[in-house]
Design a protein around this motif. Structure first.
Motif, PDB file in Angstrom:
ATOM      1  N   ALA A  38       0.835  -1.200   0.000  1.00 23.71           N
ATOM      2  CA  ALA A  38       0.000   0.000   0.000  1.00 23.71           C
ATOM      3  C   ALA A  38       0.870   1.250   0.000  1.00 23.71           C
ATOM      4  O   ALA A  38       0.582   2.227  -0.715  1.00 23.71           O
ATOM      5  CB  ALA A  38      -0.929  -0.007   1.213  1.00 23.71           C
ATOM      6  N   GLY A  93      -7.271   5.464  -0.682  1.00 23.77           N
ATOM      7  CA  GLY A  93      -7.416   4.028  -0.524  1.00 23.77           C
ATOM      8  C   GLY A  93      -6.152   3.361  -0.016  1.00 23.77           C
ATOM      9  O   GLY A  93      -6.196   2.502   0.865  1.00 23.77           O
ATOM     10  N   ALA A  94      -4.997   3.750  -0.552  1.00 16.81           N
ATOM     11  CA  ALA A  94      -3.739   3.150  -0.131  1.00 16.81           C
ATOM     12  C   ALA A  94      -3.412   3.514   1.314  1.00 16.81           C
ATOM     13  O   ALA A  94      -2.979   2.671   2.097  1.00 16.81           O
ATOM     14  CB  ALA A  94      -2.608   3.593  -1.065  1.00 16.81           C
ATOM     15  N   ARG A 118      -9.668  -0.434  -1.550  1.00 15.26           N
ATOM     16  CA  ARG A 118      -8.437  -0.351  -2.326  1.00 15.26           C
ATOM     17  C   ARG A 118      -8.494  -1.263  -3.542  1.00 15.26           C
ATOM     18  O   ARG A 118      -8.096  -0.874  -4.649  1.00 15.26           O
ATOM     19  CB  ARG A 118      -7.245  -0.736  -1.434  1.00 15.26           C
ATOM     20  CG  ARG A 118      -5.882  -0.639  -2.136  1.00 15.26           C
ATOM     21  CD  ARG A 118      -5.596   0.760  -2.548  1.00 15.26           C
ATOM     22  NE  ARG A 118      -4.249   0.921  -3.073  1.00 15.26           N
ATOM     23  CZ  ARG A 118      -3.921   1.805  -3.977  1.00 15.26           C
ATOM     24  NH1 ARG A 118      -4.838   2.624  -4.497  1.00 15.26           N
ATOM     25  NH2 ARG A 118      -2.678   1.913  -4.404  1.00 15.26           N
TER      26      ARG A 118
END
Length: 292
Positions: A51, A62-63, A140
């Protein structure tokens, strides 16, 4: 399993593999221990590293949220691992020493009574954190899956390759700027080296220099991990003695000199190896293999 055709496909496959490990181990609904605990923590760190490596693509949030969720679950599991490792080390260290054997067993029982899993009461919290991880992972994965639907086999490689290249160099520079760590800094140095190692696992391809560097990072992590575990054991024994000196002061006095020597030797070995690792980082260009 078919070879992924692009960096983006490889990223999705790597993340899914780590998620499968997490789901398998926590699917029983109980707190993990032993090898399962180790494998779970490694999977979470790999997930967080992926990530971090890919943050900003295709969007930032998202990461970051996935990395945070993986980190929080791993930290919840860290104390249990420390207790398990310290218990086993203490029992084994003095197994053939009749003078210190009884003292080591007495202290070991204070670390982890009966050697049993001591985190049962935290199972609900662990599963709650897994629920958050599931949500962040789904978000993600959705981002990355939607991105891959854009026509073109390698349409994202021209974006991801320089991004990954930049991140690799940043990880290397962080280790070089760190320098040879003191005893108190061995663990943070080891964590930084893990991020680089897991990135190289994902990216190295057929590059021999990168593969050799990854192996050196792994060897250093094992040695530095041993040093960290021995430092933690000394701290635990000191803490037990301080809480009840009348009962545990004498047993601790028997054990601590030996444990402190073990710790100092492990720290010195890790520091020597870190110097070799830094030299290898200096001479190894972190150039990603060119896609075929």
């Amino acid at each position: 399993m078919p070879e992924p055709e692009s960096l983006l496909e490889s990223l999705i496959a790597a993340l899914q593999l780590q998620k499968e490990i997490v789901d398998r181990i926590l699917g029983t609904g109980v707190s993990p221990k032993g090898e399962d605990l180790h494998d779970l923590r490694v999977a979470l760190r790999r997930m967080a590293s992926l990530a971090r490596l890919s943050r900003g693509f295709p969007r930032e949030d998202g990461a970051r949220s996935l990395r945070k969720a993986a980190r929080n679950l791993r930290r919840e599991l860290s104390q249990q691992r420390t207790l398990e490792i310290s218990y086993l080390r203490l029992k084994r260290r003095f197994a053939r020493d009749p003078v210190r054997r009884d003292a080591s067993r007495l202290i070991a029982e204070q670390i982890l009574p009966g050697g049993r899993h001591a985190a049962g009461e935290s199972a609900e919290r662990i599963l709650g954190l897994k629920g958050k991880l599931d949500s962040r992972f789904a978000k993600r994965l959705g981002q990355l899956t939607r991105a891959i639907q854009v026509p073109g086999d390698r349409v994202h490689d021209e974006t991801l390759r320089p991004l990954f290249q930049k991140r690799l160099e940043k990880m290397r520079q962080a280790l070089l700027e760190f320098g040879i760590p003191e005893a108190s800094d061995i663990h943070p140095f080891r964590i930084a080296s893990k991020d680089l190692r897991y990135a190289l696992e994902f990216l190295e391809g057929d590059s021999t220099p990168l593969r050799d560097l990854r192996k050196a990072l792994k060897f250093f992590q094992d040695v530095a991990g041993d040093a960290h575990d021995r430092i933690e054991l000394v701290t635990l024994v000191e803490g037990i003695s301080a809480k009840s000196p009348a009962r545990f002061g004498r047993p601790s006095e028997l054990l601590l000199p030996k444990l402190e020597v073990d710790s100092a030797r492990a720290v010195n070995r890790a520091r020597r190896l870190s110097a070799r690792l830094i030299a290898q980082l200096v001479r190894t260009p972190l150039e990603l293999p060119v896609a075929p």
